[in-house]
Design an enzyme around this catalytic site. Sequence first.
Site, PDB file in Angstrom:
ATOM      1  N   ASP A 179      -5.004  27.958 -11.004  1.00  0.00           N
ATOM      2  CA  ASP A 179      -5.137  29.386 -10.729  1.00  0.00           C
ATOM      3  C   ASP A 179      -6.173  29.624  -9.633  1.00  0.00           C
ATOM      4  O   ASP A 179      -5.969  30.453  -8.739  1.00  0.00           O
ATOM      5  CB  ASP A 179      -5.539  30.104 -12.018  1.00  0.00           C
ATOM      6  N   GLU A 236       0.938  26.931 -12.172  1.00  0.00           N
ATOM      7  CA  GLU A 236      -0.486  26.789 -11.836  1.00  0.00           C
ATOM      8  C   GLU A 236      -0.980  25.383 -12.161  1.00  0.00           C
ATOM      9  O   GLU A 236      -1.766  24.798 -11.407  1.00  0.00           O
ATOM     10  CB  GLU A 236      -1.300  27.834 -12.592  1.00  0.00           C
TER      11      GLU A 236
END
Length: 230
Positions: free
Chosen positions: A49, A121
């Site tokens: 992320d 992610e």
Amino acid sequence: MKLSAEIKAFEQRLGHKFKRPELLARALTHSSISTPTRPDNQRLEFLGDRVLGLVMAEALFLGDRAASEGQMAPRFNALVRKEACADIARKIDLGAVLKLGRSEMMTGGRRKLALLGDAMEAVIAAVYLDGGFEAAKVLILRLWEDRLDSVEEDARDPKTALQEWAQARGLPPPRYEIIHRDGPDHAPNFTVQVTLENGARETAKAGSKRQGEMTAAKTLLKRLEDGAEG
């Protein structure tokens, strides 16, 4: 570590050859099937992320040198939100190689937005750890290229934009309600309605309450801004 034929095919779709294939295997492992000797992808998701965020922030900063912080922030949010990550995951068929526990498989886990977004992610983090920041950056910019090229000049969250439209005209915030729900428990469909004080309203159907609200708000805002109402 030897990868299965399916994961090797995914590696090709991804466009990164892993020197440490165990990183990819971990990125594809959901918590529903993890064990003490088979860790899940949650820590990688946390790192991925942040890597995605840095790459997108840099791309926006360099791509439009005249943009203000107020213009870049909503564009950034549109590019890194979970829905965007899940869409990219679908584009490379990540769901087909996710390692899931039986309960998640039975409830359609391979199609769930949150699982796909989190796994995307985690895969980014795996590439970062395997090949460094430049490798992750190249991957992200290639996969997100179309989104970067088409990110709206004002990419505000539709719900926020509709609320601002209402407030600018002295109206209270929009009201959202679920007016119908159908489908099985593992794949429900929600019909959501948004209503303004002036009577303007719109409905939308989606697989989650949040997505239904977003779609209804976007449709209503477009109608209002086109001059049909208000």
